[in-house]
Design a protein around this motif. Structure first.
Motif, mmCIF file in Angstrom:
data_model
loop_
_atom_site.group_PDB
_atom_site.id
_atom_site.type_symbol
_atom_site.label_atom_id
_atom_site.label_comp_id
_atom_site.label_asym_id
_atom_site.label_seq_id
_atom_site.Cartn_x
_atom_site.Cartn_y
_atom_site.Cartn_z
ATOM 1 N N GLU A 103 0.819 -1.211 0.000
ATOM 2 C CA GLU A 103 0.000 0.000 0.000
ATOM 3 C C GLU A 103 0.856 1.265 0.000
ATOM 4 N N GLU A 104 1.938 1.262 0.792
ATOM 5 C CA GLU A 104 2.783 2.460 0.859
ATOM 6 C C GLU A 104 3.473 2.736 -0.474
ATOM 7 N N THR A 105 3.821 1.668 -1.210
ATOM 8 C CA THR A 105 4.438 1.840 -2.523
ATOM 9 C C THR A 105 3.430 2.401 -3.521
ATOM 10 N N GLU A 106 2.194 1.916 -3.463
ATOM 11 C CA GLU A 106 1.164 2.422 -4.377
ATOM 12 C C GLU A 106 0.856 3.894 -4.083
ATOM 13 N N GLN A 107 0.837 4.272 -2.818
ATOM 14 C CA GLN A 107 0.604 5.671 -2.477
ATOM 15 C C GLN A 107 1.739 6.556 -2.999
ATOM 16 N N GLU A 108 2.960 6.019 -2.939
ATOM 17 C CA GLU A 108 4.100 6.771 -3.461
ATOM 18 C C GLU A 108 3.992 6.932 -4.968
ATOM 19 N N ILE A 109 3.521 5.893 -5.658
ATOM 20 C CA ILE A 109 3.334 5.959 -7.106
ATOM 21 C C ILE A 109 2.309 7.037 -7.460
ATOM 22 N N LEU A 110 1.180 7.052 -6.758
ATOM 23 C CA LEU A 110 0.152 8.058 -7.006
ATOM 24 C C LEU A 110 0.681 9.462 -6.735
ATOM 25 N N SER A 111 1.520 9.584 -5.706
ATOM 26 C CA SER A 111 2.100 10.887 -5.372
ATOM 27 C C SER A 111 3.024 11.369 -6.482
ATOM 28 N N VAL A 112 3.860 10.465 -7.011
ATOM 29 C CA VAL A 112 4.773 10.825 -8.108
ATOM 30 C C VAL A 112 3.973 11.260 -9.332
ATOM 31 N N ILE A 113 2.919 10.522 -9.662
ATOM 32 C CA ILE A 113 2.090 10.875 -10.824
ATOM 33 C C ILE A 113 1.441 12.231 -10.616
ATOM 34 N N GLY A 114 0.920 12.478 -9.409
ATOM 35 C CA GLY A 114 0.227 13.732 -9.121
ATOM 36 C C GLY A 114 1.121 14.945 -9.132
ATOM 37 N N GLU A 115 2.460 14.750 -9.056
ATOM 38 C CA GLU A 115 3.393 15.878 -9.063
ATOM 39 C C GLU A 115 3.548 16.500 -10.449
ATOM 40 N N VAL A 116 3.129 15.816 -11.504
ATOM 41 C CA VAL A 116 3.268 16.327 -12.865
ATOM 42 C C VAL A 116 2.209 17.405 -13.105
ATOM 43 N N PRO A 117 2.607 18.639 -13.432
ATOM 44 C CA PRO A 117 1.632 19.714 -13.667
ATOM 45 C C PRO A 117 0.685 19.348 -14.824
ATOM 46 N N GLY A 118 -0.605 19.587 -14.612
ATOM 47 C CA GLY A 118 -1.583 19.288 -15.646
ATOM 48 C C GLY A 118 -2.265 17.951 -15.469
ATOM 49 N N ILE A 119 -1.749 17.141 -14.551
ATOM 50 C CA ILE A 119 -2.342 15.823 -14.283
ATOM 51 C C ILE A 119 -3.313 15.945 -13.116
ATOM 52 N N ASN A 120 -4.506 15.402 -13.290
ATOM 53 C CA ASN A 120 -5.520 15.446 -12.242
ATOM 54 C C ASN A 120 -6.023 14.047 -11.913
ATOM 55 N N ASN A 121 -6.301 13.856 -10.639
ATOM 56 C CA ASN A 121 -7.001 12.662 -10.161
ATOM 57 C C ASN A 121 -6.449 11.346 -10.712
ATOM 58 N N PRO A 122 -5.185 11.014 -10.434
ATOM 59 C CA PRO A 122 -4.712 9.668 -10.818
ATOM 60 C C PRO A 122 -5.517 8.599 -10.082
ATOM 61 N N HIS A 123 -6.001 7.590 -10.810
ATOM 62 C CA HIS A 123 -6.880 6.590 -10.203
ATOM 63 C C HIS A 123 -6.756 5.266 -10.944
ATOM 64 N N ASP A 124 -7.575 4.298 -10.512
ATOM 65 C CA ASP A 124 -7.562 2.948 -11.111
ATOM 66 C C ASP A 124 -6.139 2.402 -11.223
ATOM 67 N N LEU A 125 -5.374 2.580 -10.154
ATOM 68 C CA LEU A 125 -3.984 2.108 -10.156
ATOM 69 C C LEU A 125 -3.932 0.586 -10.029
ATOM 70 N N ARG A 126 -3.133 -0.039 -10.872
ATOM 71 C CA ARG A 126 -2.889 -1.477 -10.798
ATOM 72 C C ARG A 126 -1.383 -1.701 -10.831
ATOM 73 N N THR A 127 -0.914 -2.511 -9.913
ATOM 74 C CA THR A 127 0.529 -2.744 -9.818
ATOM 75 C C THR A 127 0.820 -4.223 -9.605
ATOM 76 N N ARG A 128 2.036 -4.612 -9.939
ATOM 77 C CA ARG A 128 2.522 -5.960 -9.667
ATOM 78 C C ARG A 128 4.027 -5.961 -9.889
#
Length: 302
Positions: free
Chosen positions: A223-248
């Motif tokens: 869970e902590e890794t997925e939250q970090e991934i969402l945080s990295v994605i959200g740091e890009v200007p112009g990107i909104n509401n990263p969701h439906d994350l799938r990881t493996r």
């Protein structure tokens, strides 16, 4: 592992070959010392060393397979071969642990409840156990160091296999030494040592096997890794509401899929540039071999 530099692959092969050589020498020495020294604990320890030799061969085979480049049949590369190798190593350890447990328990039970006579172990068995402790501790530290440097699951697993042999030989040395020094009423310490050591081996086996099985079964990243991934994605200007994350995990690499929302009036070129920035940031954080798939949606859509 999707890609591995030749330098790292050579380091892995070199340290594994060193371990294989050490295991072969210890294997022969332990079997000879076990039979000549009449020590069931030492013979059991020799069987453990045999499993070390087998897993060294598994590592050499699967490291070569996992380093193969992406091809038409393996679009995600061959990284799962290394995960499979880790699972095999853990499985072998588990079988060895239960085998030692059964053998030692049978002798302890026979001694206390069936009045079976046990033989006194000889000094050669004690010497073999002490030599094994030193050699396997050196191999453990060497293998784990290279495994962490190269981010190799299988090599790290093999390093812990070396450490489990240290525990095995330590318990064996205590059991044999106690049986020799304390007299015939304490000869049972030899199989007791085998029983105690088996629990250490089983514990290490479970610690290796469970995470590897989770990766093979496509379990999501923590869970902590997925939250970090969402945080990295959200740091890009112009990107909104990263969701439906799938990881493996794919071997030692991550596979990441996510949906993002952008201004609905944005051009395809600009939207593509934003996804490229996401990929750059994620690979900077999680490695160049990270698999990334970003789906773009217009802002305001359900």
């Amino acid at each position: 592992m999707i890609w591995m530099p030749n330098r790292e692959r050579k380091k892995i092969i070199t340290v594994t070959l060193i371990g294989t050589t050490g295991n072969i020498l210890l294997l022969v020495f332990k079997f000879v010392a076990g039979f000549l020294g009449r020590s069931s604990a030492m013979i059991a320890d020799a069987v453990h060393s045999l499993s070390d030799f087998v897993t060294d061969l598994v590592v050499l085979l699967f490291i070569k397979l996992s380093a193969k480049p992406i091809d038409a049949d393996h679009k995600y590369g061959h990284g799962k071969y290394e995960t499979l190798a880790t699972t095999i190593i853990g499985g072998v350890l588990l079988l060895v642990g239960f085998g030692l447990l059964w053998q030692g328990e049978s002798k302890v039970y026979g001694f206390y409840f069936k009045d079976e006579v046990l033989e006194a172990p000889g000094y050669i068995a004690l010497i073999a156990a002490l030599v094994s402790i030193v050699v396997k501790e050196v191999l453990y530290r060497m293998t784990l160091k290279v495994g962490r440097e190269c981010n190799s699951q299988a090599l790290i697993a093999n390093g812990w296999h070396h450490r489990s042999d240290v525990f095995s030989s330590l318990g064996t040395a205590i059991g044999i030494g106690g049986a020799i020094l304390l007299g015939d009423n304490w000869w049972v310490l030899d199989p007791v040592a085998a029983v105690i050591v088996s629990f250490f081996i089983i514990r290490v086996a479970i610690q290796l096997t469970v995470p590897a099985l989770n990766d093979l079964l496509e379990r999501s990243l923590p869970e902590e890794t997925e939250q970090e991934i969402l945080s990295v994605i959200g740091e890009v200007p112009g990107i909104n509401n990263p969701h439906d994350l799938r990881t493996r995990r794919v071997g030692n690499s991550y596979a990441i899929e996510a949906h993002v929302r952008v201004d609905r009036n944005m051009t395809v070129w600009d939207a593509h540039e934003l996804t490229r920035q996401i990929e750059v940031k994620l690979r900077e954080r999680f490695g160049e071999s990270t698999h990334i798939s970003i789906h773009v949606e217009p802002l305001g859509s359900d």
